[in-house]
Design a protein around this motif. Structure first.
Motif, PDB file in Angstrom:
ATOM      1  N   HIS A 143       0.801  -1.231   0.000  1.00 32.07           N
ATOM      2  CA  HIS A 143       0.000   0.000   0.000  1.00 32.07           C
ATOM      3  C   HIS A 143       0.833   1.280   0.000  1.00 32.07           C
ATOM      4  CE1 HIS A 143       1.000   0.127   4.264  1.00 32.07           C
ATOM      5  NE2 HIS A 143       0.411  -1.056   4.468  1.00 32.07           N
ATOM      6  N   SER A 144       2.151   1.200   0.229  1.00 33.30           N
ATOM      7  CA  SER A 144       3.080   2.336   0.163  1.00 33.30           C
ATOM      8  C   SER A 144       2.873   3.403   1.244  1.00 33.30           C
ATOM      9  CB  SER A 144       3.036   3.013  -1.217  1.00 33.30           C
ATOM     10  OG  SER A 144       3.503   2.134  -2.212  1.00 33.30           O
ATOM     11  N   LEU A 145       2.184   3.059   2.320  1.00 38.12           N
ATOM     12  CA  LEU A 145       2.073   3.975   3.454  1.00 38.12           C
ATOM     13  C   LEU A 145       3.206   3.703   4.438  1.00 38.12           C
ATOM     14  CD1 LEU A 145      -1.792   3.859   4.006  1.00 38.12           C
ATOM     15  CD2 LEU A 145      -0.458   5.612   2.808  1.00 38.12           C
ATOM     16  N   SER A 146       3.354   4.570   5.442  1.00 40.30           N
ATOM     17  CA  SER A 146       4.432   4.408   6.411  1.00 40.30           C
ATOM     18  C   SER A 146       3.993   3.635   7.651  1.00 40.30           C
ATOM     19  CB  SER A 146       4.968   5.778   6.825  1.00 40.30           C
ATOM     20  OG  SER A 146       3.925   6.585   7.343  1.00 40.30           O
ATOM     21  N   SER A 147       2.700   3.314   7.733  1.00 41.18           N
ATOM     22  CA  SER A 147       2.173   2.514   8.839  1.00 41.18           C
ATOM     23  C   SER A 147       0.964   1.733   8.354  1.00 41.18           C
ATOM     24  CB  SER A 147       1.787   3.413  10.020  1.00 41.18           C
ATOM     25  OG  SER A 147       0.796   4.348   9.639  1.00 41.18           O
ATOM     26  N   ALA A 148       0.497   0.802   9.172  1.00 43.12           N
ATOM     27  CA  ALA A 148      -0.621  -0.051   8.774  1.00 43.12           C
ATOM     28  C   ALA A 148      -1.900   0.769   8.613  1.00 43.12           C
ATOM     29  CB  ALA A 148      -0.827  -1.148   9.813  1.00 43.12           C
ATOM     30  N   PRO A 149      -2.601   0.629   7.496  1.00 43.99           N
ATOM     31  CA  PRO A 149      -3.861   1.361   7.315  1.00 43.99           C
ATOM     32  C   PRO A 149      -4.949   0.815   8.236  1.00 43.99           C
ATOM     33  CG  PRO A 149      -3.518  -0.168   5.500  1.00 43.99           C
ATOM     34  CD  PRO A 149      -2.265  -0.182   6.316  1.00 43.99           C
ATOM     35  N   GLU A 150      -5.845   1.695   8.669  1.00 42.16           N
ATOM     36  CA  GLU A 150      -6.940   1.301   9.542  1.00 42.16           C
ATOM     37  C   GLU A 150      -8.223   1.013   8.770  1.00 42.16           C
ATOM     38  OE1 GLU A 150      -7.375   4.369  12.426  1.00 42.16           O
ATOM     39  OE2 GLU A 150      -5.454   3.961  13.386  1.00 42.16           O
ATOM     40  N   LEU A 151      -8.336   1.576   7.556  1.00 42.89           N
ATOM     41  CA  LEU A 151      -9.547   1.431   6.750  1.00 42.89           C
ATOM     42  C   LEU A 151      -9.175   1.062   5.329  1.00 42.89           C
ATOM     43  CD1 LEU A 151     -12.717   1.937   6.709  1.00 42.89           C
ATOM     44  CD2 LEU A 151     -12.141   4.202   5.812  1.00 42.89           C
ATOM     45  N   TRP A 152      -9.912   0.119   4.751  1.00 42.97           N
ATOM     46  CA  TRP A 152      -9.670  -0.329   3.375  1.00 42.97           C
ATOM     47  C   TRP A 152     -11.015  -0.397   2.660  1.00 42.97           C
ATOM     48  CZ3 TRP A 152      -5.225  -1.766   0.661  1.00 42.97           C
ATOM     49  CH2 TRP A 152      -5.407  -2.494  -0.510  1.00 42.97           C
ATOM     50  N   ILE A 153     -11.149   0.326   1.555  1.00 42.82           N
ATOM     51  CA  ILE A 153     -12.360   0.284   0.736  1.00 42.82           C
ATOM     52  C   ILE A 153     -11.977  -0.302  -0.611  1.00 42.82           C
ATOM     53  CG2 ILE A 153     -14.202   1.619  -0.335  1.00 42.82           C
ATOM     54  CD1 ILE A 153     -13.794   3.726   1.844  1.00 42.82           C
ATOM     55  N   GLY A 154     -12.611  -1.392  -0.994  1.00 41.14           N
ATOM     56  CA  GLY A 154     -12.221  -2.081  -2.218  1.00 41.14           C
ATOM     57  C   GLY A 154     -13.385  -2.319  -3.167  1.00 41.14           C
ATOM     58  N   LYS A 155     -13.086  -2.299  -4.469  1.00 37.64           N
ATOM     59  CA  LYS A 155     -14.082  -2.568  -5.509  1.00 37.64           C
ATOM     60  C   LYS A 155     -13.423  -3.244  -6.706  1.00 37.64           C
ATOM     61  CE  LYS A 155     -18.069  -2.289  -7.699  1.00 37.64           C
ATOM     62  NZ  LYS A 155     -17.773  -3.287  -8.748  1.00 37.64           N
ATOM     63  N   GLN A 156     -14.003  -4.342  -7.152  1.00 39.76           N
ATOM     64  CA  GLN A 156     -13.530  -4.986  -8.387  1.00 39.76           C
ATOM     65  C   GLN A 156     -13.953  -4.130  -9.568  1.00 39.76           C
ATOM     66  OE1 GLN A 156     -14.217  -9.242  -8.752  1.00 39.76           O
ATOM     67  NE2 GLN A 156     -14.552  -9.021 -10.942  1.00 39.76           N
ATOM     68  N   LEU A 157     -13.015  -3.835 -10.473  1.00 42.75           N
ATOM     69  CA  LEU A 157     -13.297  -2.949 -11.597  1.00 42.75           C
ATOM     70  C   LEU A 157     -13.966  -3.648 -12.763  1.00 42.75           C
ATOM     71  CD1 LEU A 157      -9.988  -0.873 -11.661  1.00 42.75           C
ATOM     72  CD2 LEU A 157     -12.163  -0.265 -10.599  1.00 42.75           C
ATOM     73  N   THR A 158     -13.747  -4.952 -12.876  1.00 42.55           N
ATOM     74  CA  THR A 158     -14.325  -5.716 -13.985  1.00 42.55           C
ATOM     75  C   THR A 158     -15.502  -6.541 -13.492  1.00 42.55           C
ATOM     76  OG1 THR A 158     -12.775  -7.520 -13.576  1.00 42.55           O
ATOM     77  CG2 THR A 158     -12.133  -5.866 -15.195  1.00 42.55           C
ATOM     78  N   GLY A 159     -16.423  -6.843 -14.388  1.00 42.32           N
ATOM     79  CA  GLY A 159     -17.577  -7.658 -14.019  1.00 42.32           C
ATOM     80  C   GLY A 159     -18.650  -6.837 -13.333  1.00 42.32           C
ATOM     81  N   SER A 160     -19.886  -7.276 -13.473  1.00 39.30           N
ATOM     82  CA  SER A 160     -21.007  -6.575 -12.861  1.00 39.30           C
ATOM     83  C   SER A 160     -21.472  -7.323 -11.615  1.00 39.30           C
ATOM     84  CB  SER A 160     -22.169  -6.454 -13.859  1.00 39.30           C
ATOM     85  OG  SER A 160     -22.595  -7.729 -14.286  1.00 39.30           O
TER      86      SER A 160
END
Length: 201
Positions: A143-160
């Protein structure tokens, strides 16, 4: 006068139905979220990794929509430029946009077992991550941050018909929220969120 922020800024604007540039953010945005306030319209998300004119809707299960230059045409030095699509620029429409700054030049991240492309702002604790899934359990993504992220929002770009997924470090193992619905928090044995200073699992 609008107060300028270093990494995040909100702006209100009125659509003109043709094209216009929205300025005054104080930076070139890397992620822009636009919503019309006076009409029933979708939640429009754009970012520098996918490029302008590539839209995903946080209220929808749909795949990424690659449009013409009628939507968000470009990320500019002090804001962004719009085409004439009513979703972002209907004549007389009242809009709000939330804008985050990250690195305008995406970088390849090889920290995880899956290579990712990242635009990050370590000082703000914010990054945009794009990768190709493998379907293999236990894979990690940098993720290229300097510490562990607390929140992750994800979405698949392909497929409906693919839901958005929201993961939070304060949840119990397997807990998640679905961004595009009104559903309460759910739990699945297939959901894992194990962030470290370099990767997310």
């Amino acid at each position: 006068k609008k107060k300028k922020k270093d990494s995040f800024n909100t702006t209100l604007y009125t659509g003109n139905g043709t094209s216009q540039s929205i300025t005054g953010l104080g930076f070139s945005p890397s992620f822009t979220w636009i919503k019309q306030r006076d009409a029933v319209r979708g939640q429009n998300w754009y970012d520098v990794l996918r490029g302008p004119n590539n839209i995903i809707f946080s209220n929808s299960t749909g795949a990424q929509d690659t449009t013409s230059t009628e939507i968000l045409q470009s990320f500019d030095a002090d804001g962004f430029s719009l085409g004439n699509l009513p979703a972002v620029n209907a004549s007389g429409g009242e809009y709000v946009s939330w804008n985050w700054k990250a690195n305008a030049l995406p970088a390849i991240n090889t920290d995880g077992t899956i290579q990712s492309v990242v635009s990050a702002n370590q000082a703000a604790g914010f990054s945009i991550v794009k990768y190709t899934g493998t379907g293999v359990t236990g894979t990690t993504v940098g993720h290229s941050l300097s510490s562990a992220p607390e929140l992750w929002i994800g979405k698949q770009l392909t497929g409906s018909s693919i839901n958005w997924q929201v993961l939070y470090s304060g949840f119990s193992e397997g807990d998640y929220l679905t961004l595009n619905t009104t559903a309460a928090k759910a739990n699945s044995a297939n959901v894992t969120f194990d962030p470290t200073a370099t990767t997310v699992k």
